[in-house]
Scaffold this motif. Sequence first.
Motif, PDB file in Angstrom:
ATOM      1  N   ARG A 140       0.948   3.970  -2.972  1.00 13.41           N
ATOM      2  CA  ARG A 140       0.674   5.380  -2.669  1.00 13.41           C
ATOM      3  C   ARG A 140       1.788   6.268  -3.224  1.00 13.41           C
ATOM      4  N   LYS A 141       3.033   5.837  -3.026  1.00 12.97           N
ATOM      5  CA  LYS A 141       4.160   6.608  -3.559  1.00 12.97           C
ATOM      6  C   LYS A 141       4.122   6.675  -5.070  1.00 12.97           C
ATOM      7  N   ALA A 174       0.839  -1.207   0.000  1.00  8.62           N
ATOM      8  CA  ALA A 174       0.000   0.000   0.000  1.00  8.62           C
ATOM      9  C   ALA A 174       0.874   1.257   0.000  1.00  8.62           C
ATOM     10  N   LEU A 175       1.948   1.261   0.770  1.00 14.61           N
ATOM     11  CA  LEU A 175       2.857   2.417   0.776  1.00 14.61           C
ATOM     12  C   LEU A 175       3.540   2.588  -0.578  1.00 14.61           C
ATOM     13  N   SER A 235       1.193   8.898  -6.214  1.00 17.96           N
ATOM     14  CA  SER A 235       1.361  10.323  -5.879  1.00 17.96           C
ATOM     15  C   SER A 235       2.344  11.018  -6.821  1.00 17.96           C
TER      16      SER A 235
END
Length: 188
Positions: A182-183, A178-179, A186
């Motif tokens: 997200r990165k 998930a991280l 973004s």
Amino acid sequence: MRRVPLLPTLLVLVAVAIMISLGFWQLRRLQWKEALLNHYAAAQHASEAVEWTSEGVNDTMLYRRAHLTCSAVIGHSSIAGRNAEGQPGMGQTADCSLPGGGKALVVLGWSKQPNAATAWQGGDVRGVIAPGPRLVANPPLAGLEPNEIPDPSGIPNNHLSYAIQWFFFAATALVIYALALRKRLSRD
């Protein structure tokens, strides 16, 4: 705007599903192991001794008191073991032929020296069935000291911690992915 990558997401979800299923498998193993340890504990306190026949013994008989007749000794050896006081040394063993066929491994007793009981040539043996299976003589034979009596309380039951590990691995994989997603999203 970028889309969620299909193949990496699918691979992570499959890996997480496998880890979760392994966690539940360990929980089922926990129940199985608890039942097995309870069975072994009850076997220790069973009043009747079982007969070790030419057909041998099975895992349901472990930690029971037993009796066998060693009609002939095929060979002698020794294995690492402890005496009744917990001192390390050698368990003196005999490979026995049984009446009617079959064989059994008998731990005759304990000694500091290997091969201390090579003169023993057979006879009646009473003791406790240990994993292997082997019959740990109680009382000891051939002038040896008593062995440590087999005890199932030393058998580990780590399945709950293994289950927690698998669930933790699954959660960690989801958080890391998930991280990373997200990165990636973004940046767009």
